[in-house]
Design an enzyme around this catalytic site. Sequence first.
Site, PDB file in Angstrom:
ATOM      1  N   TYR A  67     -98.650 -15.055  57.807  1.00  0.00           N
ATOM      2  CA  TYR A  67     -98.418 -14.121  56.676  1.00  0.00           C
ATOM      3  C   TYR A  67     -97.416 -14.781  55.786  1.00  0.00           C
ATOM      4  O   TYR A  67     -96.258 -15.395  56.171  1.00  0.00           O
ATOM      5  CB  TYR A  67     -97.635 -12.732  57.292  1.00  0.00           C
TER       6      TYR A  67
ATOM      7  N   GLU B 246     -97.498 -12.236  47.421  1.00  0.00           N
ATOM      8  CA  GLU B 246     -97.979 -12.255  48.963  1.00  0.00           C
ATOM      9  C   GLU B 246     -99.260 -12.737  48.994  1.00  0.00           C
ATOM     10  O   GLU B 246    -100.276 -12.610  48.537  1.00  0.00           O
ATOM     11  CB  GLU B 246     -98.133 -10.661  49.212  1.00  0.00           C
TER      12      GLU B 246
END
Length: 399
Positions: free
Chosen positions: A109, A197
């Site tokens: 992530y 992101e």
Amino acid sequence: MDIHEYQAKELLSNFGVEVPPGALAYSPEQASYRARELGGDKWIVKAQVHAGGRGKAGGVKLCGNDIEIQSACEGMFGRKLVTHQTSPEGKGIYRVYVESAVVIDREIYLGFVLDRSSQRIMIVASGEGGMEIEDISAERPESIVRSTVEPAVGLQEFQCREIAFKLGLAPSLSAQMVRTLKGCYRAFTELDATMVEINPLVITGDQRVLALDAKMTFDDNALFRHPQISELRDKSQEDPRESRAADRGLSYVGLDGNIGCIVNGAGLAMATMDTIKLAGGEPANFLDIGGGATPERVAKAFRLVMSDNNVQAVLVNIFAGINRCDWVAEGVVAALKEVEVDVPVIVRLAGTNVEEGQKILAKSGLPIIRATTLVEAAERAVGAWQSDLAQGTKVRVEK
Ligand code: GDP
Ligand code: MN
């Protein structure tokens, strides 16, 4: 402003972030054609909607042949995708992105956010890729690596290496990771983003660092500096009430309740929504009409609030500091004569020239419910809506 995954990938790849080869399609036929162009024997077909969580909701499909691509597309085009990040109605799918599938060794992530408390850009990373960051922070908080960037010097190479190290990446992958982090950082700052992101950022079977997903959000107030970003706006993905408001220069956020709010000042608008809830109601929207509440702005606000079919009462709450209550009252009266408002209207005025304002409302002969305090206004709005509901008279029907 949000953009699509394929758009974010294109932007990021211009800054040196590696992405898999892919192409956009507007129809199932086009998707097959794109897959043939890409070559290979496995593809990922991805619904392009402004929301995450598509994988779990059936918006990301691995396909091994043309028939599978067609059936994946049939399940997407023209439908609405409901994920845990969308409203219950979901978001319409009008484009799909076809990508060459890759073999995944590891998922990471990676997020760049604006950290308001340190007033810096913060990098958030975790070895637990593929999961949403909310779940990672609830279930594996110790896996999260955070690093803030000193704006005077920008993102430093040692910081990038440190992040790579903390994520447990092999030293041979460090250079690629540095390139990815620096690319995201430059895209973030140069394009005035508020969020980048990549979830997941993957290490492929052949040891490449690749962005498999990408999300970017931009600062609306800086869009004037980036016409090429403004162009990426996709109104089909926005709440229609919010896009109407944005087009009219009003600051509006649609909510699920039925008491419409027209307020000047963002803080007062928040307080108004809280007070409505306290009185047992649910606000239909946040709306800040700004400092100079001219009659035209008030009329625009009424039109916008009334365009939401769920609205069953309207609460106008104005505090006149620089404004004048008499002026605002004239605006309300003018707006009510011009805009069809078939629900109870509650007006609370306070501040400069409040007496004159009240007189104007009283003399107008319009069925305006007046209130002096915010609590009283909220209670009256909730009361008016409930009594209308009980009588079953003024419940609005879908237009
Ligand atoms: P999201 O669910 O909206 O966040 O969509 P993603 O783009 O993140 O895709 C969901 C999941 O699909 C990812 O977490 C991956 O595990 C998987 N996925 C996406 N692309 C590929 C690929 O090329 N190969 C493989 N094996 N899995 C993929
Ligand atoms: Mn994702």
